[in-house]
Design an enzyme around this catalytic site. Structure first.
Site, PDB file in Angstrom:
ATOM      1  N   GLU A 268      -5.055  -8.687  -0.568  1.00  0.00           N
ATOM      2  CA  GLU A 268      -5.876  -8.417   0.610  1.00  0.00           C
ATOM      3  C   GLU A 268      -7.324  -8.288   0.165  1.00  0.00           C
ATOM      4  O   GLU A 268      -7.642  -7.429  -0.668  1.00  0.00           O
ATOM      5  CB  GLU A 268      -5.437  -7.144   1.345  1.00  0.00           C
TER       6      GLU A 268
ATOM      7  N   GLU B 288       0.830  -1.205   0.000  1.00  0.00           N
ATOM      8  CA  GLU B 288       0.000   0.000   0.000  1.00  0.00           C
ATOM      9  C   GLU B 288       0.868   1.260   0.000  1.00  0.00           C
ATOM     10  O   GLU B 288       0.752   2.129   0.862  1.00  0.00           O
ATOM     11  CB  GLU B 288      -0.971  -0.007   1.189  1.00  0.00           C
TER      12      GLU B 288
END
Length: 510
Positions: free
Chosen positions: A307, A176
């Site tokens: 994810e 991220e």
């Protein structure tokens, strides 16, 4: 009211392989995922091997989990791997600033993770530190884990008790990067990804599958920036091999971020809103795949959803930074429709990782901190029922008459289906998302003869039903509401699916 649908499946027209890695898992240093979940320490009364919980290992081995991602997540970009090797009593401590602001003692580190992977029989997916680390740090971690012979890092590994290198195929280049991994711009991160990938080298016969940290949800511009870093618009050659995969993250969060909703206390409207959000993953996959197709028409770069899962408000009375939530039949149906979408995009989607494996978010397993009891969640059972899809060839399912329900400004298709074939066995997955009504689905099976079928069902009295240490209220059972049918369209199987249920049919083929 019963929904009546028809699903046409050509059993003799196999499509792309459904990678087993679409059934991957994720274990972050977050809450009780590692400590109390996988790891109890060698002095624990809970049966363990070298500190690793054996009941958790046994349960996950039944899922044939193909890979396990570690150490994060956001934690990966503040984790320095050298703090987690050597004698545990001498390892430095750190503060886990992302998750609960608790002190991490690094007692579970590289060697413990690799021992866990060996017990599970799974392939490790190690996520490196780009946000607060260095190129050298990640490069040396690769060397430490995978290099045979004599070298500075191989010698350090031996000094810490491991002579032979491990096989570690999957490496994440940060996590991220648009947020907790550094708040970077896409182009800035793309340059870093090329740099880190260059120095993460193959050692011996260990070949790295490098995964660049990709987008949040439908940020297709982020994916395009990464593709531009390895290819060009309209190129006829294959993309440059800096990284072999590009990730993205997608969570099913039906409410606003500050109040995501309760895992247990929800009504039918909440359920339908959740399922619309869950089914939205397919649009996101399709969008990222379309961008990648422009720069990589040969589909040599894999799309990785490392994810995914439901994200609810934490259970009352628990640390809000530990992300502990219960898991109901609703969560299981979220999982089932995700897998159907994954199967349909098996030509591009290579890996997916549920967030997370134990005690965090949409977990497979919950462990009771007081009694030590282990609970298999409804989501766990969807994974188990789908093991037949691992590395099987996807089959197109042409679904008509599935029925829809108006939800807000959109519609929810009430039947989800996918299928695969491996040798003389096919597996068909069917989900009835109608909260109250049954569904009748005729499987119009063509191309090969079906000589026998076996069915299983996962359902419960209510969508809120969940498992506890005292009661396994949601678990698969045999399913026989299947009959042979002949009509104007041909020969098939009629399947009667109760409301809010997930069904798998295993077919023996001639």
């Amino acid at each position: 009211m019963t929904t009546t649908a028809r699903a046409v499946i050509d059993l003799d027209v196999p499509g792309p392989t459904i990678s087993r890695h679409l059934y991957g898992h994720f274990a972050e240093h977050l809450g009780r995922c590692i400590y109390g979940g996988f790891w109890v320490g060698e002095d624990s009364d809970v049966p363990n091997e070298g500190g690793i919980r054996l009941d958790v290992v046994e349960a996950l081995r039944a899922l044939q989990i193909p890979n396990l991602r570690w150490p994060g997540g956001c934690f990966a970009d503040e984790y320095h791997w050298r703090d987690g090797i050597g004698p545990r009593s001498e390892r430095p401590r750190m503060v886990n600033t992302h998750w609960g602001d608790v002190v991490e003692d690094n007692s579970f580190g590289t060697h413990e993770f690799m021992a866990l992977c060996e017990l599970l029989g799974t392939e490790p997916y190690v996520n490196g530190n780009v946000g607060s680390g260095t190129v050298r740090e990640m490069s040396e971690w690769v060397e430490y884990l995978t290099r045979p012979g004599t070298s500075p890092m191989a010698d350090l590994r031996r000094a810490n008790g491991r002579d032979e290198p491990w096989k570690v195929p999957f490496w994440g280049i940060g996590n991220e990067a648009w947020g907790c991994g550094g708040n970077m711009r896409a182009e800035a991160y793309a340059d870093l990804a090329r740099q880190y990938a260059t120095f993460c080298r193959d050692h011996g016969d260990n070949s790295l599958y490098r995964i660049a940290a990709g987008a949040s949800n439908g940020d297709y511009a982020w994916t395009e920036a990464l593709m531009k870093a390895i290819s060009c618009l309209g190129c006829t050659r294959e993309p440059r091999g800096f990284f072999q995969g590009i990730s993205f993250h997608y969570y099913t969060v039906p409410g606003p971020w500050h109040d995501k909703g309760s895992a247990l206390e929800f009504d039918t409207d909440d359920y339908y809103t959740t399922m619309v959000k869950a089914r939205g993953v397919e649009e996101i996959i399709r969008g990222h795949a379309a961008v990648m197709d422009v720069y990589d028409p040969g589909k040599t770069v894999g799309l990785v959803l490392d994810e995914w899962g439901t994200w609810w408000n934490v259970e009352p009375g628990t640390n809000p930074g530990f992300l502990y939530q219960q898991n109901t039949l609703r969560d299981a149906l979220v999982a089932s429709v995700h897998f159907d979408a994954f199967h349909r995009h098996a030509d591009r989607l290579f890996m997916a990782n549920i967030a997370q494996t134990v005690n965090v978010l949409q977990a497979m397993i919950l462990t009771d901190p007081e009694s030590g009891a282990l609970v298999l969640t409804p989501t766990y059972h969807v994974f188990e029922m789908n093991t037949g899809h691992h590395d099987a060839a996807a089959l197109d399912v042409h679904l008509t008459g599935a029925g829809t329900k108006a939800v807000g400004d959109g519609e929810l298709e009430l039947i989800s289906a996918s299928a695969s074939v491996k040798g003389d066995t096919a597996l068909v997955s069917l989900t009835n998302l109608d909260a109250d009504g049954a569904a009748s689905v005729v499987l119009d099976l063509r191309g090969r003869s079906v000589v026998a079928s076996r069915g299983r069902i996962l359902t419960a009295d209510s969508l809120q039903t969940h498992n506890t240490p005292d009661a396994a209220a949601v678990a698969p059972s045999s399913f026989d509401a299947v009959s042979v049918t002949d009509d104007a369209f041909g020969h098939g199987l009629a399947v009667e699916i109760p409301a809010h249920s997930y069904v798998t049919l295993e077919l023996d083929l001639a």
